[in-house]
Enzyme design. Sequence first.
Site, PDB file in Angstrom:
ATOM      1  N   LYS A  33       0.733 -22.322 -41.162  1.00  0.00           N
ATOM      2  CA  LYS A  33       1.600 -23.514 -41.168  1.00  0.00           C
ATOM      3  C   LYS A  33       0.858 -24.689 -40.536  1.00  0.00           C
ATOM      4  CE  LYS A  33       3.645 -21.998 -36.787  1.00  0.00           C
ATOM      5  NZ  LYS A  33       4.789 -21.274 -36.196  1.00  0.00           N
ATOM      6  N   TYR A 253     -11.019 -48.036 -19.838  1.00  0.00           N
ATOM      7  CA  TYR A 253      -9.711 -48.650 -19.610  1.00  0.00           C
ATOM      8  C   TYR A 253      -9.127 -48.222 -18.263  1.00  0.00           C
ATOM      9  CZ  TYR A 253      -9.269 -50.149 -24.493  1.00  0.00           C
ATOM     10  OH  TYR A 253      -9.435 -50.760 -25.708  1.00  0.00           O
TER      11      TYR A 253
HETATM   12  C1  LIG Z   1       4.220 -20.080 -35.623  1.00  0.00           C
HETATM   13  C2  LIG Z   1       4.836 -18.737 -35.689  1.00  0.00           C
HETATM   14  C3  LIG Z   1       4.066 -17.587 -35.489  1.00  0.00           C
HETATM   15  C4  LIG Z   1       2.619 -17.635 -35.046  1.00  0.00           C
HETATM   16  O1  LIG Z   1       2.595 -17.813 -33.658  1.00  0.00           O
HETATM   17  P1  LIG Z   1       1.222 -17.755 -32.825  1.00  0.00           P
HETATM   18  O2  LIG Z   1       1.644 -17.822 -31.418  1.00  0.00           O
HETATM   19  O3  LIG Z   1       0.428 -18.943 -33.256  1.00  0.00           O
HETATM   20  O4  LIG Z   1       0.572 -16.489 -33.210  1.00  0.00           O
HETATM   21  C5  LIG Z   1       4.670 -16.356 -35.687  1.00  0.00           C
HETATM   22  N1  LIG Z   1       5.985 -16.264 -36.011  1.00  0.00           N
HETATM   23  C6  LIG Z   1       6.758 -17.342 -36.176  1.00  0.00           C
HETATM   24  C7  LIG Z   1       8.180 -17.182 -36.513  1.00  0.00           C
HETATM   25  C8  LIG Z   1       6.220 -18.612 -36.006  1.00  0.00           C
HETATM   26  O5  LIG Z   1       7.004 -19.687 -36.146  1.00  0.00           O
END
Ligand SMILES: *Cc1c(COP(=O)(O)O)cnc(C)c1O
Length: 357
Positions: A33, A253
């Site tokens: 994702k 800055y």
């Molecule tokens: C994003 C997500 C994962 C992956 O999590 P990580 O900590 O990056 O391994 C797994 N399950 C669900 C439901 C998620 O939303």
Amino acid sequence: MRPARALIDLQALRHNYRLARDTTGAKALAVIKADAYGHGALRCAQALEAEADGFAVACIEEALELRAGGIRAPILLLEGFFEASELELIVEHDLWCVVHSLWQLEAIEQTRVAKPLNIWLKLDSGMHRVGLHPKDFQAGYQRLLASGKVARIVLMSHFARADELDSQASAEQVVVFEEARKGLAAEVSLRNSPAVLGWPNIPSDWVRPGIMLYGATPFEVPQEVAAQLQPVMTLESKVICVRELPAGEPIGYGARFITPKPMRIGVVAMGYADGYPRLAPTGTPVMVAGKRSQLLGRVSMDMLCIDLTDVPEAGLGSTVQLWGKDVLASDVAIAAGTIPYQIFCNVRRVPMLYSEG
Ligand SMILES: *Cc1c(COP(=O)(O)O)cnc(C)c1O
């Protein structure tokens, strides 16, 4: 050309995927994702497709991009659909779908589907974000079966604190999950990256590794299995200007750093517009010309300053690694008060260069 770039090592990505599968003996959905946590979802999916059991994304928009790019493997929508009208596309593109709320269940009951769905029924076992309430779980399962619209159901839940190795919270969530699914003959999926790496006794026919695929540890402390991960992204740039400053001179800055002694400063073409965290303070590690050094002063939009005082061999044109195999993204994240997830997701503007390692 501006020398800032992100190098993506696809061999390391495959190594990390295999680690997730081999340490658990489970089937593994590679979580890609958010553009594969900033690494490029389609390229990562292509690199993994020959061996991955499937992929997981947040929403149908992300899944359709992968299908359009030719990815045929199973893809799970981790938040299911946001509107019932997506169900038609879900069927058409053969996507797997989380059901995390009763309204989604009702939508499935009320929608005609051309082919039976693959549903991952999610329980809220204690995180209290999404997922069916334990008291609704068995009934939800039976309603899905009774709808006649479902080919397969996987039972899933998600951990709130699996990254805390000394916490009992995950074990408590497992107890809630086991109670809620009693008697249901279906596969289960519980483990995200921290649970894959740190909680070997938690059952999971399917694991859902995300951050570990990209080679970053989800833990704030050293951990044995996480130590075997290989960083996938190297964010690097070059020194574009060198300054010799006497003691007492401000840098950047807000004059947040004043030279305590005569110093040699390198200006690097990298800034917060590239995703480098603006809140990274003086002292955040970098590598320059193969030596460890540190950030000085505030990060600007397009540039940042580093210490070259003890790296005399470094100068104009020297390569600077902001994170990668030598400077861990998780260490930069800790310095900047964030997590490697956000560090990676923020990367933008820089060209992404892919290699087989
Ligand atoms: C994003 C997500 C994962 C992956 O999590 P990580 O900590 O990056 O391994 C797994 N399950 C669900 C439901 C998620 O939303």
